[in-house]
Write a protein that holds these residues in place. Structure first.
Motif, PDB file in Angstrom:
ATOM      1  N   VAL A  75       0.887  -1.158   0.007  1.00  0.00           N
ATOM      2  CA  VAL A  75      -0.078  -0.056   0.040  1.00  0.00           C
ATOM      3  C   VAL A  75       0.972   1.350  -0.081  1.00  0.00           C
ATOM      4  O   VAL A  75       1.788   1.167   0.766  1.00  0.00           O
ATOM      5  CB  VAL A  75      -0.967  -0.102   1.166  1.00  0.00           C
ATOM      6  CG1 VAL A  75      -1.455   1.273   1.356  1.00  0.00           C
ATOM      7  CG2 VAL A  75      -2.077  -1.286   1.098  1.00  0.00           C
ATOM      8  N   PRO A  76       0.693   2.144  -0.935  1.00  0.00           N
ATOM      9  CA  PRO A  76       1.630   3.163  -1.136  1.00  0.00           C
ATOM     10  C   PRO A  76       1.951   4.138   0.206  1.00  0.00           C
ATOM     11  O   PRO A  76       2.978   4.365   0.549  1.00  0.00           O
ATOM     12  CB  PRO A  76       0.872   4.205  -2.126  1.00  0.00           C
ATOM     13  CG  PRO A  76       0.338   3.110  -2.890  1.00  0.00           C
ATOM     14  CD  PRO A  76      -0.397   2.161  -1.822  1.00  0.00           C
ATOM     15  N   ALA A  77       0.811   4.167   1.115  1.00  0.00           N
ATOM     16  CA  ALA A  77       0.948   4.941   2.328  1.00  0.00           C
ATOM     17  C   ALA A  77       2.015   4.381   3.204  1.00  0.00           C
ATOM     18  O   ALA A  77       2.824   4.767   3.779  1.00  0.00           O
ATOM     19  CB  ALA A  77      -0.127   5.529   2.906  1.00  0.00           C
ATOM     20  N   VAL A  78       1.585   2.915   3.390  1.00  0.00           N
ATOM     21  CA  VAL A  78       2.594   2.033   4.047  1.00  0.00           C
ATOM     22  C   VAL A  78       4.007   2.233   3.846  1.00  0.00           C
ATOM     23  O   VAL A  78       4.753   2.252   4.557  1.00  0.00           O
ATOM     24  CB  VAL A  78       1.964   0.788   4.348  1.00  0.00           C
ATOM     25  CG1 VAL A  78       2.748  -0.123   5.327  1.00  0.00           C
ATOM     26  CG2 VAL A  78       0.418   0.927   4.976  1.00  0.00           C
ATOM     27  N   VAL A  80       5.581   4.343   1.858  1.00  0.00           N
ATOM     28  CA  VAL A  80       6.160   5.686   2.275  1.00  0.00           C
ATOM     29  C   VAL A  80       6.519   5.650   3.879  1.00  0.00           C
ATOM     30  O   VAL A  80       7.628   6.138   4.223  1.00  0.00           O
ATOM     31  CB  VAL A  80       5.470   6.819   1.866  1.00  0.00           C
ATOM     32  CG1 VAL A  80       5.747   8.358   2.303  1.00  0.00           C
ATOM     33  CG2 VAL A  80       5.258   7.102   0.444  1.00  0.00           C
ATOM     34  N   PHE A  81       5.589   5.365   4.738  1.00  0.00           N
ATOM     35  CA  PHE A  81       6.062   5.121   6.132  1.00  0.00           C
ATOM     36  C   PHE A  81       7.337   4.237   6.451  1.00  0.00           C
ATOM     37  O   PHE A  81       8.177   4.560   7.156  1.00  0.00           O
ATOM     38  CB  PHE A  81       4.828   4.728   6.865  1.00  0.00           C
ATOM     39  CG  PHE A  81       4.933   4.645   8.398  1.00  0.00           C
ATOM     40  CD1 PHE A  81       5.170   5.885   9.204  1.00  0.00           C
ATOM     41  CD2 PHE A  81       5.259   3.509   9.053  1.00  0.00           C
ATOM     42  CE1 PHE A  81       5.417   5.792  10.518  1.00  0.00           C
ATOM     43  CE2 PHE A  81       5.322   3.432  10.566  1.00  0.00           C
ATOM     44  CZ  PHE A  81       5.583   4.592  11.189  1.00  0.00           C
ATOM     45  N   ILE A  82       7.293   3.230   5.952  1.00  0.00           N
ATOM     46  CA  ILE A  82       8.545   2.312   6.128  1.00  0.00           C
ATOM     47  C   ILE A  82       9.842   2.724   5.533  1.00  0.00           C
ATOM     48  O   ILE A  82      10.694   2.608   6.310  1.00  0.00           O
ATOM     49  CB  ILE A  82       7.980   0.868   5.320  1.00  0.00           C
ATOM     50  CG1 ILE A  82       6.971   0.175   5.984  1.00  0.00           C
ATOM     51  CG2 ILE A  82       9.313   0.079   5.489  1.00  0.00           C
ATOM     52  CD1 ILE A  82       6.377  -1.052   5.290  1.00  0.00           C
ATOM     53  N   ASP A  83       9.575   3.416   4.200  1.00  0.00           N
ATOM     54  CA  ASP A  83      10.752   4.139   3.984  1.00  0.00           C
ATOM     55  C   ASP A  83      11.378   5.072   4.643  1.00  0.00           C
ATOM     56  O   ASP A  83      12.657   5.444   4.694  1.00  0.00           O
ATOM     57  CB  ASP A  83      10.532   4.565   2.234  1.00  0.00           C
ATOM     58  CG  ASP A  83      10.437   3.093   1.229  1.00  0.00           C
ATOM     59  OD1 ASP A  83      10.759   2.130   1.856  1.00  0.00           O
ATOM     60  OD2 ASP A  83       9.730   3.672   0.264  1.00  0.00           O
ATOM     61  N   LEU A  84      10.411   5.941   5.098  1.00  0.00           N
ATOM     62  CA  LEU A  84      10.654   7.384   5.908  1.00  0.00           C
ATOM     63  C   LEU A  84      11.563   6.637   7.219  1.00  0.00           C
ATOM     64  O   LEU A  84      12.672   7.138   7.671  1.00  0.00           O
ATOM     65  CB  LEU A  84       9.578   8.186   6.429  1.00  0.00           C
ATOM     66  CG  LEU A  84       9.732   9.135   7.371  1.00  0.00           C
ATOM     67  CD1 LEU A  84      10.507  10.086   6.591  1.00  0.00           C
ATOM     68  CD2 LEU A  84       8.595   9.483   7.786  1.00  0.00           C
ATOM     69  N   LEU A  85      10.957   5.677   7.917  1.00  0.00           N
ATOM     70  CA  LEU A  85      11.560   5.041   9.109  1.00  0.00           C
ATOM     71  C   LEU A  85      13.130   4.484   8.729  1.00  0.00           C
ATOM     72  O   LEU A  85      13.945   4.738   9.562  1.00  0.00           O
ATOM     73  CB  LEU A  85      10.696   3.737   9.695  1.00  0.00           C
ATOM     74  CG  LEU A  85       9.713   4.362  10.396  1.00  0.00           C
ATOM     75  CD1 LEU A  85       8.705   2.849  10.642  1.00  0.00           C
ATOM     76  CD2 LEU A  85       9.929   5.135  11.730  1.00  0.00           C
ATOM     77  N   SER A  86      13.110   3.942   7.538  1.00  0.00           N
ATOM     78  CA  SER A  86      14.625   3.144   7.244  1.00  0.00           C
ATOM     79  C   SER A  86      15.194   4.321   6.802  1.00  0.00           C
ATOM     80  O   SER A  86      16.523   4.416   7.342  1.00  0.00           O
ATOM     81  CB  SER A  86      14.278   2.517   6.010  1.00  0.00           C
ATOM     82  OG  SER A  86      13.379   1.108   6.190  1.00  0.00           O
ATOM     83  N   GLU A  87      14.967   5.488   6.278  1.00  0.00           N
ATOM     84  CA  GLU A  87      15.879   6.495   6.126  1.00  0.00           C
ATOM     85  C   GLU A  87      16.367   7.170   7.079  1.00  0.00           C
ATOM     86  O   GLU A  87      17.490   7.712   7.299  1.00  0.00           O
ATOM     87  CB  GLU A  87      15.105   7.548   4.941  1.00  0.00           C
ATOM     88  CG  GLU A  87      16.102   8.723   4.871  1.00  0.00           C
ATOM     89  CD  GLU A  87      15.136   9.731   3.742  1.00  0.00           C
ATOM     90  OE1 GLU A  87      15.186  10.733   4.156  1.00  0.00           O
ATOM     91  OE2 GLU A  87      14.425   9.370   2.629  1.00  0.00           O
ATOM     92  N   GLY A  88      15.146   7.517   7.978  1.00  0.00           N
ATOM     93  CA  GLY A  88      15.876   8.181   9.407  1.00  0.00           C
ATOM     94  C   GLY A  88      16.829   7.374  10.301  1.00  0.00           C
ATOM     95  O   GLY A  88      17.599   7.857  10.747  1.00  0.00           O
ATOM     96  N   ALA A  89      16.583   6.049  10.283  1.00  0.00           N
ATOM     97  CA  ALA A  89      17.465   5.155  10.898  1.00  0.00           C
ATOM     98  C   ALA A  89      18.980   5.161  10.403  1.00  0.00           C
ATOM     99  O   ALA A  89      19.884   5.275  11.159  1.00  0.00           O
ATOM    100  CB  ALA A  89      16.885   3.747  10.864  1.00  0.00           C
ATOM    101  N   ARG A  90      19.011   5.136   9.124  1.00  0.00           N
ATOM    102  CA  ARG A  90      20.193   5.222   8.242  1.00  0.00           C
ATOM    103  C   ARG A  90      21.012   6.546   8.516  1.00  0.00           C
ATOM    104  O   ARG A  90      22.076   6.642   9.039  1.00  0.00           O
ATOM    105  CB  ARG A  90      20.275   4.959   6.860  1.00  0.00           C
ATOM    106  CG  ARG A  90      19.866   3.446   6.508  1.00  0.00           C
ATOM    107  CD  ARG A  90      20.239   3.160   4.953  1.00  0.00           C
ATOM    108  NE  ARG A  90      19.186   3.963   4.389  1.00  0.00           N
ATOM    109  CZ  ARG A  90      17.773   3.268   3.889  1.00  0.00           C
ATOM    110  NH1 ARG A  90      17.610   2.245   4.485  1.00  0.00           N
ATOM    111  NH2 ARG A  90      16.976   4.353   3.158  1.00  0.00           N
ATOM    112  N   ALA A  91      20.171   7.506   8.629  1.00  0.00           N
ATOM    113  CA  ALA A  91      20.695   8.841   8.670  1.00  0.00           C
ATOM    114  C   ALA A  91      21.531   9.248  10.193  1.00  0.00           C
ATOM    115  O   ALA A  91      22.298   9.888  10.462  1.00  0.00           O
ATOM    116  CB  ALA A  91      19.678  10.018   8.691  1.00  0.00           C
ATOM    117  N   LYS A  92      20.610   8.613  11.284  1.00  0.00           N
ATOM    118  CA  LYS A  92      21.079   8.543  12.645  1.00  0.00           C
ATOM    119  C   LYS A  92      22.275   7.562  12.913  1.00  0.00           C
ATOM    120  O   LYS A  92      22.983   7.797  13.923  1.00  0.00           O
ATOM    121  CB  LYS A  92      19.895   8.155  13.506  1.00  0.00           C
ATOM    122  CG  LYS A  92      18.678   9.575  13.508  1.00  0.00           C
ATOM    123  CD  LYS A  92      19.507  10.703  14.233  1.00  0.00           C
ATOM    124  CE  LYS A  92      18.321  11.686  14.150  1.00  0.00           C
ATOM    125  NZ  LYS A  92      19.000  13.112  14.813  1.00  0.00           N
ATOM    126  N   GLY A  93      22.559   6.861  12.063  1.00  0.00           N
ATOM    127  CA  GLY A  93      23.484   5.876  12.225  1.00  0.00           C
ATOM    128  C   GLY A  93      23.238   4.610  13.204  1.00  0.00           C
ATOM    129  O   GLY A  93      23.781   3.775  13.926  1.00  0.00           O
TER     130      GLY A  93
END
Length: 93
Positions: A75-78, A80-93
């Protein structure tokens, strides 16, 4: 702080909340201090609504888990949410 000093605050909280949006409401009403995730606090600091009380201080890292039924990942909204979590986790190290 950067100089290695320790600050101890001994206070009895008037309220303890587990939801950052509730803490934001209390802060917007002009009461208290809160330890907020940067997702909630940074935009308010940048807008000049809040001030950072302890610059440079970061709390402990926490683990975040996302659970959803297998078919919901498409589902597109889900997604996007998963991608956002993953991106934030990678950015914080």
């Amino acid at each position: 702080d950067a100089g290695g000093r320790t600050l101890r605050l001994h206070a009895t909280p008037m309220a303890v909340v587990g939801d950052p949006t509730v803490a934001l409401g209390i802060l917007r009403a002009g009461h208290g201090a809160a330890f907020l995730p940067s997702l909630y606090g940074e935009p308010r600091v940048e807008a000049g609504d809040f001030a950072r009380a302890l610059p440079g201080f970061e709390g402990p890292r926490v683990e975040i888990f996302a659970a959803f039924p297998p078919r919901r990942a498409s589902v597109p909204a889900v997604r996007v949410f998963i991608d956002l979590l993953s991106e934030g986790a990678r950015a914080k190290g």
